[in-house]
Design an enzyme around this catalytic site. Structure first.
Site, PDB file in Angstrom:
ATOM      1  N   GLU A  77       0.809  -1.218   0.000  1.00 25.78           N
ATOM      2  CA  GLU A  77       0.000   0.000   0.000  1.00 25.78           C
ATOM      3  C   GLU A  77       0.849   1.277   0.000  1.00 25.78           C
ATOM      4  OE1 GLU A  77      -4.194  -0.728   1.627  1.00 25.78           O
ATOM      5  OE2 GLU A  77      -2.831  -0.871   3.340  1.00 25.78           O
ATOM      6  N   HIS A  96      -0.462   5.500   7.995  1.00 23.23           N
ATOM      7  CA  HIS A  96      -1.617   4.644   7.682  1.00 23.23           C
ATOM      8  C   HIS A  96      -1.740   3.576   8.763  1.00 23.23           C
ATOM      9  CE1 HIS A  96      -4.452   2.015   5.802  1.00 23.23           C
ATOM     10  NE2 HIS A  96      -3.578   1.038   5.750  1.00 23.23           N
ATOM     11  N   HIS A  98      -4.708   0.762  11.129  1.00 22.46           N
ATOM     12  CA  HIS A  98      -6.014   0.127  11.346  1.00 22.46           C
ATOM     13  C   HIS A  98      -6.432   0.317  12.801  1.00 22.46           C
ATOM     14  CE1 HIS A  98      -4.203  -3.013   8.315  1.00 22.46           C
ATOM     15  NE2 HIS A  98      -4.443  -1.862   7.732  1.00 22.46           N
ATOM     16  N   HIS A 168     -11.425  -0.651   6.617  1.00 16.22           N
ATOM     17  CA  HIS A 168     -10.001  -0.823   6.500  1.00 16.22           C
ATOM     18  C   HIS A 168      -9.236  -0.073   7.605  1.00 16.22           C
ATOM     19  CE1 HIS A 168      -6.359  -0.461   3.484  1.00 16.22           C
ATOM     20  NE2 HIS A 168      -5.977  -0.667   4.698  1.00 16.22           N
TER      21      HIS A 168
END
Lengths: 238, 238, 238, 238
Positions: A77, A96, A98, A168
């Site tokens: 990603e 980024h 979760h 996500h």
């Protein structure tokens, strides 16, 4: 083009702080724009961020491809990072993750994540939620696997600090590495507070003006948090 | 005017206990009135409380200004402390925090924090909630940056033990340092219990008389908790 | 009358296990009936249970008074233990705690704690809730300070394994020390599961027959849990 | 028939990882099909999984009976494993646990566990819930004590990756040991996210196609998580 050793060390600290604060676990990543080139950024190879060392940091171009991987595998990603750096010259760092309390807001059809406490002022009054179905259809694996979906995410982020990603996680940006990390931690904190507050009934959120003022006011506080979190990540947990 | 070394050491313990119990993290602070002057109080310099040592403790006047900072930076929100000491001669210690389960009550338009278990008897039947918009308008950063807003907070606190601060956190006071710390911990515990109980339906709260009796009854128990929390903060966590 | 050293050591382990599992913190206590006299029981002096050593264990009579305190202070609420031992010859051990997920059920006007998973089978289909107002009026500090309130609590417990105490906590009993500790841990676990399940809508509970079978079936499993929890309390937490 | 030492070591790691991630505590177990015989599997003796070493691993036949126990006691519920291996030739590893956020879904009469985030794609759109009353009546202790109930559970699992067990826990399977462990961890994570999301209102779940894609996509990520969790289980927790 050589990465500043101090910046590399700080990026490793960022990886370890995010793991220590529970924002990332085995997954998630943090990058910083290169100190010598606005068209490059630094990001760990494909690994759990909490274990990264300076030797694991690679250099990527804005096409999302590494220039010094030498066979080491890279994050699928990475296009989250490259496309945001491309569209947002003001962004110096991208996280980024979760993180647990944020994901519920990304799948809720009614509740919207927004600033409920002064530490979350940077969230503003409505955090955008990236729906990958709009780009990749209803059969994707939800991952940002190329520049097309990365670009769409970057456009959803717009000029904001945070974008949710449906089912996500989220992506958080900042004008410095430390501020991006700070925001990633407090996105999770704000989400946790908001989740609990909503169970009590109607909620008073920050006004747009309060969000702006709190975002500016927090600037001088970032180092205090950074140093504390770094000591926690370094030392024995007591 | 010299601070009692024992009091300094106890204030450092208070900082570390509050960090260990999760009441403060990188932010929040605890002060104690000076042992030789009712017009002064002791408070750490601007830093994460869990890292404070006796060398970090400064002396402040009731105008909120330090007299021995020697260039060291101070907490923006020191006026929380100074204004409460000014209005409340009975108060010997003040704790300000953003502890996680309390903030939801500060932003709820319907639920009010109140004593739901005997350890939270000091909360009484209705904890006041300070709305900074009433003093600073709807565009502040929610911080208590001067004596005016500090004074308004102190008046909201009134003769109570705890005041919530909308979208921000809470401030807890006590007639001793140990009791203020004890109350800060159990404000969080009571909030967590109340949050969960409200999800089950209607709740039986303590009566005013039960609150009074529980507040008196708890006096002899404070040292037991203090010593346990201090051992946890000192020793290796097992 | 001399306490078995092995029993003393096991009682210290029980104190430390309950602290390690988060059932007790600075408060709460665990006792065991004396090995040489059914009219006596062993209980730590007034202290945080996690810090207890064999030297801190005192012997009490069924009037709730210690026979070997030698000036050491004792728990205010020792009458919880004495009155239950008096009324329940089958009980060998008593645990009193304020464990976090159980207290909400003690103040709920609608939800009742009951067995929702097989590990909580001993809870049966309705855990009684002791309302101290029925004995001491609406102005008590909610503590069991004498034999009268202790006796009333014991009668509320009846022949069961657990009694809630409104706004306070719970008391759990067992035919062995290890089983009482086991039940105290799983009372908390069952409460946590039930709290979450109730937020999803209607819940399927264990039938009375399932409760009975699960209570019997768990007997052989107690040592497995005890040894695991003891290793966690002893060793460095990894 | 000799177990591969590398596989034994990996099974011990699996036990310790599941304990470290909070999927198992004193209870729960993980097995792997034997490397030399599809009609046998490896599983620890009756003990807390977090303490297992290679010496504690026994070999079982598909009748659920050990062939090398030499008097050591075995898990009552070994038939969960034997019956699934019997019915599902594709399954190489089985994890049984009572992980905290999954149990509420097993007792809910309205909510169904399903994939809400990409890491939980393997859950699909409806996780089956095994009701032991259908096999053993309403008076069992909810345990899988024989091949009959184990077979019924295996049939409820069908061709899926996870089956809930009402009032008890869940069983997760995978085509490799590492993937079964990965799925057991993310079954818990998905349940926690779904529990919180449902409290915010209507939820957007993954489509069947997204579930399939996410299940395939995650394959290459399993080692990253495994190595991180193993380092956490091995090293001192910082």
């Amino acid at each position: 083009m050589r990465a500043d050793p101090g910046l590399l060390a700080e990026l490793v600290d960022a990886n370890r702080i995010l793991a220590g604060q529970g924002v990332v676990d085995a997954f998630g990543h943090v990058s910083v724009r290169h100190n010598e080139s606005a068209d490059h950024f630094l990001l760990a190879r494909n690994m759990a961020p909490g274990n990264a060392t300076t030797d694991d940091i690679l250099t990527f171009g804005l096409d999302g491809e590494p220039i010094d991987a030498e066979g080491r595998s890279v994050y699928l990603e990475r296009f989250i990072h490259s496309e945001i750096y491309r569209l947002r010259p003001d962004v110096v760092s991208v996280v980024h993750s979760h993180s647990m309390s944020v994901v519920p807001f990304s799948v809720s059809q009614s509740a919207r994540l927004r600033a409920v406490c002064h530490m979350g002022g940077f969230l503003g009054c409505d955090v955008p939620n990236f729906e990958i179905r709009d780009v990749c259809g209803a059969g994707s694996d939800l991952l940002i696997r190329d520049g097309v979906s990365g670009g769409a995410l970057a456009r959803t982020l717009g000029s904001g600090a945070v974008a949710l990603m449906r089912g996500h996680g989220s992506t958080v940006v900042g004008p410095t590495l430390r501020l991006a990390v700070f925001r990633a931690v407090y996105t999770e904190v704000n989400a946790r507070v908001q989740l609990q507050a909503l169970q009590l009934g109607a909620v008073t959120y920050l006004t747009p003006e309060e969000c702006d003022a709190a975002t500016k006011g927090v600037g001088s506080q970032v180092d205090r948090a950074w140093n504390y979190w770094k000591a926690q990540a370094d030392g024995p947990r007591r």
